[in-house]
Scaffold this active site. Structure first.
Site, PDB file in Angstrom:
ATOM      1  N   ALA A   1       0.821  -1.217   0.000  1.00  0.00           N
ATOM      2  CA  ALA A   1       0.000   0.000   0.000  1.00  0.00           C
ATOM      3  C   ALA A   1       0.853   1.264   0.000  1.00  0.00           C
ATOM      4  O   ALA A   1       0.412   2.316  -0.489  1.00  0.00           O
ATOM      5  CB  ALA A   1      -0.941   0.001   1.201  1.00  0.00           C
ATOM      6  N   ASP A   2       2.061   1.209   0.547  1.00  0.00           N
ATOM      7  CA  ASP A   2       2.910   2.401   0.618  1.00  0.00           C
ATOM      8  C   ASP A   2       3.342   2.899  -0.757  1.00  0.00           C
ATOM      9  O   ASP A   2       3.055   4.043  -1.129  1.00  0.00           O
ATOM     10  CB  ASP A   2       4.134   2.131   1.496  1.00  0.00           C
TER      11      ASP A   2
END
Length: 403
Positions: free
Chosen positions: A172-173
């Site tokens: 997700a980063d």
């Protein structure tokens, strides 16, 4: 030959992985990106284990070096009004700002968009909060694993019929980072055309949801709730990772149509089991997927991974080896394309970082500089950009506003 964003200055409050990559991408494109840090609370990635020696050293974290290369470094205490004022003055001479602090922090120190817009009406600023600037979850805090849980990714990772295992990685980063970089550059283009600045409210949760759009639409349109399915993929059979001869050696194989199935059967030498009626159609292969996987795994175990991939691709079957970090680094394709490059680091010597992942005609492809040491460019920022005297800088250092 100049880089596309030369002349653009970015004040980068971003930290950890999600907040660091947008500035790194802009720096790779030529922007002057000034990373704002503090000795009082180090970036999480500066706190990793040392590579040389056994003493913690904020200048040795390799991940930090990758995602902050190309930047300048300013260490300033934002909680001190004098430090916040220095940053406001810097923003007044900049084009964009990036931040992924917990909601409300920049407001408390007078550095939120409303305050910064007063000193720079044409500022482009992006705030990368966990769930966005409004709504019931606006104050949620968390790292990428929390975003994956909220977005439903973790619920999908596991074996069929068993409990979810979760992804356990920070996909997700960088996903949020790429969305942020695109939004920033679009806003900079808009500013170039109109002179107008703007504030971009990015929800890392929402950027993660887009990666499971198929599951969302399946529920909306068909009322089905997606569940863990291992390495399967709807409509593909076979589809998975299959063992090879050597220990812990695997090859990924995916068959998407009848032509590819025929190619796989030919690559296997047309064994009797593959010609049976249960595997003759895609529907039959999906219905008998466990048996198909057992037969295929028994065949793949007779080959080394490189030999198997060569054989399958020669027949037109989509296949690739599951590379560990060593294999990936020495892969001849990646070596030829310079996927990784070595740069000089004063502490670590020659250091490997991932290269700029794109190539443009007549534009240099290079890492512009290594990641900054803590406060390495304090003098440049304070004296050359802000016009402070030697005495003023020395006083701010002595009083720990700069350090």
């Amino acid at each position: 030959m100049t880089l596309p964003l030369e002349g653009v200055r970015v004040v980068d409050f971003g930290w950890v992985w999600a907040g660091a990559v947008p500035g790194q991408l802009l720096a790779d494109l030529g922007a002057e990106v000034i990373k704002i840090e503090s000795h009082k609370r180090l970036d999480f990635m500066r706190r990793g284990r040392p590579i040389i020696g056994d003493k913690l050293d904020p200048e040795q974290n390799h991940m930090f070096h990758n995602v902050n290369r190309g930047k300048l470094g300013l260490t300033v205490d934002l909680n001190d009004p004098r430090g916040a004022d220095l940053v406001r003055r810097l923003v007044a001479r900049s084009d964009a700002a990036i931040e992924n602090f917990a909601p409300g922090y920049l407001s408390r120190v007078g550095l939120d968009y409303a305050a910064l817009r007063e000193v720079n009406p044409s500022l482009v600023m992006i705030s990368m909060s966990a769930a966005g600037g409004d709504g019931p979850l606006r104050d949620v805090r968390g790292y990428a694993t929390i975003m994956a849980a909220l977005a439903g990714i973790d619920y999908l990772v596991g074996y069929p019929g068993e409990r979810p295992l979760g992804s356990q990685q920070a996909y997700a980063d960088p996903n949020a980072s790429l969305h942020a970089a695109v939004a920033l550059m679009a806003a900079l283009v808009h500013r170039q055309r109109t002179g107008e600045g703007q504030h971009i409210d990015l929800s890392q949760w929402e950027t993660t949801i887009v990666t499971v759009a198929e599951a969302v639409m399946d529920y909306v349109m068909n009322g089905r709730v997606a569940a863990p399915q291992g390495n399967r993929y709807a409509g593909l059979a076979p589809c998975g990772n299959y063992p090879c001869r050597d220990a812990d050696s695997w090859v990924s194989i995916a068959v998407g149509d009848e032509a590819q199935w025929a190619a796989l059967v030919a690559a296997m030498g047309s064994p009797e089991w593959a010609l049976g009626p249960e595997f003759r159609t895609a529907a039959g292969r999906l219905e008998n997927l466990f048996a198909l996987d057992r037969h295929l795994a028994a065949w793949t175990r007779g080959f080394g991974s490189a030999e198997l991939v060569e054989r399958l691709t020669r027949h037109g079957v989509p296949a690739a080896p599951l590379m560990d970090h060593e294999a990936r680094y020495f892969d001849p394709h990646y070596r030829e394309r310079e996927t990784y490059v070595e740069i000089d680091h004063p502490i670590l010597g020659r250091e490997v970082v991932y290269n700029v992942p794109w190539r443009m005609n007549d534009v240099p492809r290079r890492i512009t500089r290594r990641a900054p040491f803590l406060g390495e460019h304090n003098d440049y920022v304070c004296k050359e950009i802000l016009g402070l005297t030697d005495e003023e800088v020395a006083r701010l250092v002595a009083e720990e506003v700069l350090r």
